[in-house]
Enzyme design. Structure first.
Site, PDB file in Angstrom:
ATOM      1  N   HIS A  52       0.878  -1.164   0.000  1.00  0.00           N
ATOM      2  CA  HIS A  52       0.000   0.000   0.000  1.00  0.00           C
ATOM      3  C   HIS A  52       0.917   1.216   0.000  1.00  0.00           C
ATOM      4  O   HIS A  52       2.080   1.121   0.415  1.00  0.00           O
ATOM      5  CB  HIS A  52      -0.895   0.021   1.242  1.00  0.00           C
ATOM      6  CG  HIS A  52      -1.933  -1.060   1.206  1.00  0.00           C
ATOM      7  ND1 HIS A  52      -1.937  -2.116   2.069  1.00  0.00           N
ATOM      8  CD2 HIS A  52      -2.977  -1.252   0.367  1.00  0.00           C
ATOM      9  CE1 HIS A  52      -2.948  -2.919   1.781  1.00  0.00           C
ATOM     10  NE2 HIS A  52      -3.585  -2.414   0.743  1.00  0.00           N
ATOM     11  N   ASP A  55       2.377   1.551   3.283  1.00  0.00           N
ATOM     12  CA  ASP A  55       3.344   0.506   3.666  1.00  0.00           C
ATOM     13  C   ASP A  55       4.724   0.973   3.199  1.00  0.00           C
ATOM     14  O   ASP A  55       5.734   0.727   3.861  1.00  0.00           O
ATOM     15  CB  ASP A  55       3.065  -0.829   2.959  1.00  0.00           C
ATOM     16  CG  ASP A  55       1.754  -1.473   3.393  1.00  0.00           C
ATOM     17  OD1 ASP A  55       1.438  -1.401   4.593  1.00  0.00           O
ATOM     18  OD2 ASP A  55       1.064  -2.049   2.524  1.00  0.00           O
TER      19      ASP A  55
HETATM   20  C1  XLS Z   1      -8.255  -6.571   0.395  1.00  0.00           C
HETATM   21  C2  XLS Z   1      -6.853  -6.463   0.618  1.00  0.00           C
HETATM   22  C3  XLS Z   1      -6.387  -5.122   0.254  1.00  0.00           C
HETATM   23  C4  XLS Z   1      -6.044  -5.120  -1.211  1.00  0.00           C
HETATM   24  C5  XLS Z   1      -5.029  -4.176  -1.666  1.00  0.00           C
HETATM   25  O1  XLS Z   1      -8.680  -7.664   0.120  1.00  0.00           O
HETATM   26  O2  XLS Z   1      -6.410  -7.008   1.787  1.00  0.00           O
HETATM   27  O3  XLS Z   1      -5.412  -4.699   1.071  1.00  0.00           O
HETATM   28  O4  XLS Z   1      -5.750  -6.404  -1.623  1.00  0.00           O
HETATM   29  O5  XLS Z   1      -5.388  -2.902  -1.382  1.00  0.00           O
END
Ligand code: XLS
Ligand code: MG
Length: 347
Positions: A52, A55
């Site tokens: 993300h 992250d």
């Molecule tokens: C949702 C996830 C999310 C996405 C990416 O399912 O955990 O974090 O995969 O943003």
């Protein structure tokens, strides 16, 4: 434990080594550093990490632009040094007070602008980390009550946001990750069909594809293997979050194949017949450790998902296709089904 002797490349995100908190209770494992998470990834045969935006650059909303770029460059150097690629970067558009009522589809114009600006920062980070793949999990793009938003207008907002992103960097590709509900009651982009239809409305449909998460398809009442075949028919499956889900309840992110091995086998078969991975796509496991997992077993849900996947690749490749075709020609699906079960059981 390298991923040699297999045609697939694997990845996960730092959030997949979560600490065990749920809406009803606090963490059950101590916080670990990013360095520790990277080490788990390397040591267990994974090739890349998903990110993300925050992250990659923690506390991104409170940092000036130049600092964001600087920190992203430091991370890139770190990843290069340890030989780990960044698979994708995704804007986390569901945490900030600015996204309480949605990101791109908020009723408040200031909040919609925040979501777009933050997505453009995500693109800056992706460029620095060396990936052109932007993932959009449209977590809060939906409604809690139907009357609160104009769904037609929201489609326009989503297209406008995607167009801004596509224009900002001509090399990026956007993979939409659909999910039908949670955290919203009803999401605007619940399935792969919706994601690909939305792509057509954008200024550059060729650069908008999708990411399938097994659990999200199951939550939509769909078969993840059929979703894979559908997306691949359009050459739009650019990333994949394999996991499992026990029926229609909260998003469980269980280890791949842990609930329904036959469905997992069919997902792997679909990937194999479509040549998934041949253009560099990764197999990602969006799985979480159980709340009960002890720190010493922290990465096992990831190790096991990869192990199950690799075993199922062998099962898919050793499946007696000509025997299956004979049964199909005879319309003897009962025998075909038993053949699949026997194959999975190993006799
Ligand atoms: C949702 C996830 C999310 C996405 C990416 O399912 O955990 O974090 O995969 O943003
Ligand atoms: Mg996911």
């Amino acid at each position: 434990m390298k991923s040699q002797n297999c045609d697939y490349k694997f990845c996960f995100g730092p959030w997949n080594l979560s600490e065990g908190s749920d809406p009803y209770g606090p963490p059950t494992r101590p916080t670990q550093s990013f360095e520790w998470k990277l080490r788990q990834l390397k040591e267990n045969g994974f090739d890349a990490m998903m990110f993300h935006d925050d992250d990659a650059v923690p506390d991104i909303d409170n940092k000036p632009y130049q600092q964001i770029l600087r920190e992203a460059k430091e991370l890139r150097k770190w990843l290069n040094d340890v030989g780990v690629a960044a698979e994708m970067v995704a804007p986390r558009l569901w945490f900030s007070p600015m996204t309480i009522d949605g990101g791109f589809t908020s009723n408040d114009a200031k909040c919609r602008k925040y979501a777009i600006d933050r997505s453009l920062r995500t693109i800056d980070i992706a460029r620095i980390l060396g990936t052109n793949l932007i993932v959009l999990w449209l977590a809060r793009e939906g409604s809690y009550i139907r009357e609160s938003k104009n769904a037609r207008k929201c489609v326009d907002y989503l297209v406008q946001a995607l167009n801004k992103m596509l224009a900002y960097d001509r090399r990026i590709r956007i993979a939409i990750e659909p999910k039908p509900n949670e955290p919203m009651d009803i999401a605007y982009v619940p399935t792969i069909g919706h994601a690909l239809a939305l792509a057509i409305l954008t200024s550059d449909p060729k650069r908008v594809g999708c990411l399938i998460e097994s659990a999200h398809a199951i939550l939509a009442g769909l078969d993840p293997a059929d979703e894979i075949d559908f997306a691949c028919s359009f050459e739009k499956l650019w990333s994949l979050h394999l996991n499992d889900q026990n029926g229609l309840k909260f998003d469980q992110d269980k280890p791949f194949g842990s609930v329904n091995l036959r469905s997992a086998f069919n997902q792997v078969r679909a990937l194999e017949r479509n040549g998934y991975g041949k253009k560099g796509e990764y197999v990602c496991f969006d799985v979480h450790p159980y709340r009960t997992t002890k720190p010493e077993n922290w990465a096992e849900h990831l190790i096991n998902s990869r192990k199950t996947f690799l075993k199922l690749v062998q099962k898919a490749r050793s499946f007696d296709e000509s025997a299956a075709q004979k049964l199909i020609a005879q319309r003897n699906y009962q025998a075909l089904e038993q053949m699949v079960i026997d194959h999975l059981l190993g006799n």
